[in-house]
Design a protein around this motif. Sequence first.
Motif, short mmCIF file in Angstrom:
data_model
loop_
_atom_site.label_atom_id
_atom_site.label_comp_id
_atom_site.label_asym_id
_atom_site.label_seq_id
_atom_site.Cartn_x
_atom_site.Cartn_y
_atom_site.Cartn_z
N PHE A 269 53.18 59.48 48.96
CA PHE A 269 52.53 58.51 48.09
C PHE A 269 51.03 58.45 48.37
N LEU B 213 56.59 58.37 41.42
CA LEU B 213 57.69 57.98 42.30
C LEU B 213 58.67 59.13 42.51
N LYS B 214 59.02 59.83 41.43
CA LYS B 214 59.95 60.97 41.54
C LYS B 214 59.40 62.02 42.50
N LEU C 228 52.54 52.95 41.73
CA LEU C 228 53.85 52.40 42.15
C LEU C 228 54.77 52.16 40.96
N ASN C 229 54.21 52.14 39.76
CA ASN C 229 54.99 51.88 38.55
C ASN C 229 55.10 53.11 37.66
N CYS D 130 57.39 61.54 44.95
CA CYS D 130 57.22 61.01 46.32
C CYS D 130 58.54 60.72 47.03
N ILE D 131 59.60 60.43 46.28
CA ILE D 131 60.89 60.08 46.90
C ILE D 131 61.56 61.35 47.42
#
Length: 148
Positions: A142, A28-29, A22-23, A31-32
């Motif tokens: 994710f 994150l890139k 998550l960090n 998954c978004i």
Amino acid sequence: MAMTMNGEVQLPASREAVWARLNDPEVLKACIPGCEELTRTEANEFQAVARMKIGPVSARFKGKITLSDLDPPNGYRISGEGEGGVAGFAKGEATVVLIDQDGGTLLKYDVEAQTGGKLAQLGQRLIGGTAKKLADEFFANFAKAVQG
């Protein structure tokens, strides 16, 4: 236009592993949905660029994401705001909580978001449906990243 959304997803990994991902800006890139860029600018701040299509409106949003109320590995608050030119703006924040459950981690989230400009004119049903679809897609991506 304001809206709220919440949900939970069971992940097959420890809280510590979920917290680490998550960090991680690269995770994150990936998954978004629509994310083109995600760059850490400070310890808990990122610049982001994402391309999104909501109904007939397509836009490239540029904005900032901030992590706050960090409680490793239990959760945090993630806030973001982005400008999409003539399409308008979107901003919101989510509280994310991680709980040990069934040999893995239960991730719970509560989201509050606002849109303005052309986006707000599309109507609550279309915006809400798209937001839920994007959230579902993010968490599916994710979950795969956590397993991998």
